[in-house]
Each structure stands twice: as C-alpha cells, then as structure tokens.
Design an enzyme around this catalytic site. Structure first.
Site, PDB file in Angstrom:
ATOM      1  N   ASP A  37     -24.487 -74.386   2.946  1.00  0.00           N
ATOM      2  CA  ASP A  37     -23.168 -74.696   3.107  1.00  0.00           C
ATOM      3  C   ASP A  37     -22.396 -73.647   2.104  1.00  0.00           C
ATOM      4  O   ASP A  37     -22.986 -72.979   1.243  1.00  0.00           O
ATOM      5  CB  ASP A  37     -22.689 -76.026   2.486  1.00  0.00           C
ATOM      6  CG  ASP A  37     -23.106 -77.205   3.293  1.00  0.00           C
ATOM      7  OD1 ASP A  37     -23.096 -76.761   4.650  1.00  0.00           O
ATOM      8  OD2 ASP A  37     -23.281 -78.367   2.873  1.00  0.00           O
ATOM      9  N   LYS A  59     -17.514 -72.967   6.007  1.00  0.00           N
ATOM     10  CA  LYS A  59     -16.375 -72.424   6.621  1.00  0.00           C
ATOM     11  C   LYS A  59     -16.398 -70.985   6.655  1.00  0.00           C
ATOM     12  O   LYS A  59     -16.930 -70.391   5.751  1.00  0.00           O
ATOM     13  CB  LYS A  59     -15.262 -72.842   5.654  1.00  0.00           C
ATOM     14  CG  LYS A  59     -14.107 -73.674   6.321  1.00  0.00           C
ATOM     15  CD  LYS A  59     -12.562 -73.753   5.805  1.00  0.00           C
ATOM     16  CE  LYS A  59     -12.437 -75.042   5.812  1.00  0.00           C
ATOM     17  NZ  LYS A  59     -11.682 -75.711   4.705  1.00  0.00           N
ATOM     18  N   MET A 174     -13.156 -83.618  -4.185  1.00  0.00           N
ATOM     19  CA  MET A 174     -12.295 -83.126  -2.981  1.00  0.00           C
ATOM     20  C   MET A 174     -10.693 -83.695  -3.090  1.00  0.00           C
ATOM     21  O   MET A 174     -10.082 -83.795  -2.077  1.00  0.00           O
ATOM     22  CB  MET A 174     -13.021 -83.714  -1.447  1.00  0.00           C
ATOM     23  CG  MET A 174     -14.203 -83.400  -1.266  1.00  0.00           C
ATOM     24  SD  MET A 174     -14.793 -84.209   0.125  1.00  0.00           S
ATOM     25  CE  MET A 174     -15.005 -85.927  -0.442  1.00  0.00           C
TER      26      MET A 174
END
Ligand code: SAH
Length: 506
Positions: A37, A59, A174
């Site tokens: 990740d 991402k 987050m």
C-alpha cells in the site's frame, strides 16, 4: 508439482522501517509476490528477494486505486498460482486496514493464510511525538476511532456522546479532512474546550510534524501549520506530556535529508548512522564496485606472494577483492605467511582483523602522503610492496613508497564504475530544496556526481545545500570542480563525516 500458495497479511509498522516486526521482515525476505500500500515505507521493499514480483495497490498519481475486490482477487490469483504472497500494509493489518476482509476472502476460497500483526500508527505515532496513550494520572483507556466517517451523517456508527464523555484518550485515524467536524462534535457533546489535542502528521519519519493545542484552537493551528494526511489526532490530557517527553525531533539530525553517494555496497553504513541520528539518508550510489577487466596481474601476484615483504591495503573493497581472488585460487590466509600487513584506515584494519589477521601498521592519518611518511620508518629500502587497489586509484602512495626505495607493485583488484541512475530525480530533489547535505567519500564520487548533474546547473542547484567531504583530497577535487566544501571530516572516515554533520547542527 502443484505448489500450494499462501498469503501472509503483514503489518509494516507506521513508517520508520525499523518498526516492522522480526516475523514481518522474515516474510518479506521470502516473498515471491509482494502486494503493498501507499503508507508502507518503500525501503522495506529492498528486503525482497531479487525475483519477487512487487505490486503497488495504493493510490496512483492519477488517483486510480484498485478496489478492495480487485485486491482480494489479486491475492487469490497469486496464491492459486502457487506463490508465497506477502500482503504488506501500513501499521497493523487489522486496524483500519481491511485486513479482516482480505482474510475472509482467503478463508472463503480455501487459501491458507497467516496474520503478522504490526505496530499500529494509533499508538506508535503518538509515542514518537512523546505522547503515551495511557498514563496513570490522565487516562486509563484509549479509543481508536475512524475519522473518515462523515460526522454530519444521520446514522453514525459512532456514539459521539460516549466518546466525548468518557475520560480516556481519543485517537482518530484518517481524520485530517474532517478535523473541524470531529472537534465540533466533541465540543457539542460536552468535552471541555480546554482539553489538550495534538495532530501528528507523517509520524515516525524525518518529516514528522506535530501541532499541539486545545479543542478550542487545534483546528486553526493545524490549518496554519498546513498539516496534511497521513496524520493522527490525539485528544486528551496525555497530550501535555509531550512537553517533557518529546524525544524524536530532538535527535541531532532530525529532519535532515542527506545524500549518500558511496558505492552501493558501502552506502548502508553511512545511511544507518544517519538514520540512527534521526536524519533521512537518501542513497544515490554513484559508483559501483565490480571485478577488474583483467585479473591476470592480481593472479600473478597471488601466485608468488612469498616474493613480497609488505601487503598494503588502502580500502575495505581492496581487502575483499583480494581475498575473494585468493579463495578462487584455492588458497587462504596461510598464503600470507611472512608478509607484513598495512591497512590504511581503521575500517580496512577491522576487515583484516575480522579474518584473525594481525595488522602490522595502521597510519595515523589516512592519506597517501601521510602513510608513506609513516611507513618510512618501517619499510627498508629494497623491500617489496604489493598494493592491490582500485583501477582508478591515484598513484601517489606507490610513488611516495618508491621514492623511499621500496619496490612497489600496484595491481588492480577491483574496478569502480559509474552507475547509471536517476540523475533527473536527484536534480528535481535538489531544485525543490529537499536535500540538505551532500556527502562525498572519495574524489571519484565527486567527479561522478558533477558529471551526472552537469556542470551548467550545478551552482544553482546546490544553493542552500551543504557539501560534506571525507577529507582534504576529496575536498580539493570538489573545489577544483567548482563546488564549495562546507564541512570536512576531521577523521577521514564515515564516523568523521557523521561527526561533522552533528557539529553543524549546533
Ligand atoms: N493499519 C494502519 C492504519 C490505516 S488507516 C495502522 O495500524 O496504523 C490510515 C491512517 O493511519 C492515516 O489516515 C493516518 O491517520 C494513520 N497513519 C498511518 N501512518 C501514519 C503516520 N506515519 N503518521 C501519521 N498518521 C499515520
């Protein structure tokens, strides 16, 4: 044979690569496929076997991300192909890591798996900011909460009243994007406005940034400090302990990005020292150690070692290359019987003593000129000296010894070649002011660096960057190529460079 695959869901820790577990690292070292990740420290990827397939599922710059279903499929597909798959996740795989979902999928498909827990950012990031999540007088429990949920939505999965009302430490992951709403919610549900709060972004790494305030002003403070994700939000009295317990930012090289330009094999020691001191070592190996084009001179010298009186090593690489070749000829240290040994510098000496060899002479200063002067008292005129060196080594040591009447034979034991690496990236980093120091450990690293960067832009690119040299010879090469040397090691070793870097911080 139909090899059975297996998936290891491994926690990589919060960022500092040293915070992976021993078991996690063992998995990486054996991985055939590594699926990782965005928050995983890329340096951990260096531990995979050469043949390991590395797949990034975080991402992408174009914001495309693999969906969870796609990731699940990937793990299943690779495991069914018989691979040992390591699914590496930031922090702990089961703390907001979707590790549970992935394990479920594997279980459903009958694929064997193991979970290797990791050090979660929820606890480790505050710890690196000097904030203990529990503390006898302040908090007897802590809650780890997702900050990703839209706090304005009607059907919250979170009981904000309980969260705000309980006395323990609250830790939001987050949550940067929702910070104002989170704080608002806590205040509305009755948490005291004077409650201390902290935001820690990019924790456990060289870019760690911490903002401390109270529920009243933390939003504003975080905004003006431009705190960005990933960050951990800590709410509770324990935050005040940071005043006393902050330790990470106090390391001497904290926040400094230092370019390490040694040959790849040796870069790690300097990097390790820099990182132990809280800095970030950016390895950019400029030279690579390879075998010489022609082994014959070295082989001939090895064939008749008894003809020499002295064997003089000027580098660790020279020692390694020489003994490797000796071994190739099915000989060992017994072939050195009767030879006197000289090592230029403590590292070279150490390499020899590691092989149980007694070194007869180590000069106090590690420059060719000084060694020759020192050896003058030891070497008798007419004595024969074997000097295994790099192909591009200067001849000054041999020249000086010859002047003293010694019979010197230089043989090439290894070659240094310019590596082809990403000069563009380096230029970009320099231009963006992201590099604070350049370290040079030999004249050839300076020459290669200048060649790579190009002389035209070098002055502009190096503005604000400090140049650190290992000693006078390297410094003078640097100056002759138009660089300004800001720091020079007093002892001409890696430790000397580190000492110069530390001294520059005060
Ligand atoms: N499984 C991870 C958490 C994944 S959710 C763990 O156990 O740590 C991702 C969130 O973790 C980020 O939004 C941030 O809140 C937090 N995080 C992870 N690494 C971090 C770091 N180095 N510094 C600050 N926050 C971090």
């Amino acid at each position: 044979m139909n090899k059975r695959g297996k998936v290891y869901l491994v926690g990589a820790g919060p960022g500092d690569p040293g915070l992976i577990t021993v078991k996690g690292l063992t998995c990486i070292k054996k991985a055939e496929v590594l699926v990782y990740d965005r928050l995983v420290n890329k340096r951990l990827l260096n531990f995979t076997p050469e043949a390991c397939e590395k797949i990034y599922v975080g991402k992408k710059p174009d914001h495309h991300t693999l969906t969870q279903t796609e990731i699940n499929c990937l793990l299943v597909e690779k495991a069914l192909a018989g691979k040992k798959v390591v699914r590496l996740k930031g922090g702990d795989p089961f703390v907001f890591g979707r590790g549970g979902e992935e394990a479920e999928e594997l279980q459903a498909r009958g694929i064997p798996f193991e979970i290797v827990p990791g050090i979660t950012s929820a606890v480790a990031v505050p710890a690196y900011a000097g904030i203990p999540v529990t503390y006898r007088d302040y908090a007897s429990c802590f809650t780890v909460i997702t900050g990703h949920e839209d706090p304005t939505k009607q059907e919250s999965a979170l009981d904000w009243e309980k969260l705000a009302g309980g006395g323990g430490t609250l830790i939001f992951l987050m949550g940067v994007g929702n910070l104002p709403e989170i704080i608002q919610k806590l205040l509305m549900q009755g948490r005291k406005p004077t409650t201390p709060a902290a935001l820690i972004s990019r924790g456990t790494g060289p870019e760690q940034q911490v903002v401390v305030g109270t529920l009243t002003d933390i939003v504003e403070k975080a905004q003006s400090a431009k705190i960005s994700s990933p960050a951990v939000i800590v709410v509770g009295e324990v935050v005040t302990l940071r005043e006393k317990l902050a330790w990470f930012e106090q390391k001497p090289l904290f926040g400094k990005r230092i370019l390490v330009t040694r040959a790849r094999a040796q870069a790690s020691e300097l990097s390790r020292c820099i990182e132990e001191l809280g800095g970030e070592a950016w390895e950019f190996p400029l030279i690579e150690i390879t075998e010489p084009l022609d082994f014959r001179p070295l082989d001939r010298a090895i064939d008749r070692l008894s003809d020499y009186d002295w064997l003089v090593f000027t580098s660790v690489n020279g020692v390694d290359a020489f003994f490797k070749r000796l071994r190739r000829q099915q000989k060992d240290i017994r072939a050195l019987s009767g030879l006197k040994l000289c090592a230029v510098g403590p590292k070279t000496e150490k390499r020899l003593t590691e092989m149980w060899l007694q070194v007869d002479y180590v000069p106090e200063e590690y420059r060719a000129e000084a060694i020759a002067a020192g050896l003058q008292e030891k070497i008798q005129p007419g004595e024969r000296v074997l000097l295994p060196q790099a192909d591009l080594a200067r001849s000054i040591l041999a020249d000086e010894l010859q002047k003293m009447g010694a019979k010197v034979e230089r043989v090439t034991a290894y070659s240094t070649v310019c590596t082809d690496n990403k000069a563009d990236l380096l230029r970009e980093m320099l231009a963006a002011g992201k590099i604070h120091y350049l370290t040079f450990t030999s004249s050839s690293t300076v020459r290669n660096f200048v060649q790579k960067i190009g002389t035209s832009q070098i002055k502009t690119l190096l503005q604000g960057v400090k140049v650190v040299s290992i000693g006078p010879v390297t410094s003078s090469t640097a100056r002759s190529l138009g660089l300004t040397v800001d720091l020079e090691a007093k002892e001409f070793t890696i430790e000397g460079i580190i000492a110069a870097l530390i001294a520059d911080q005060s």
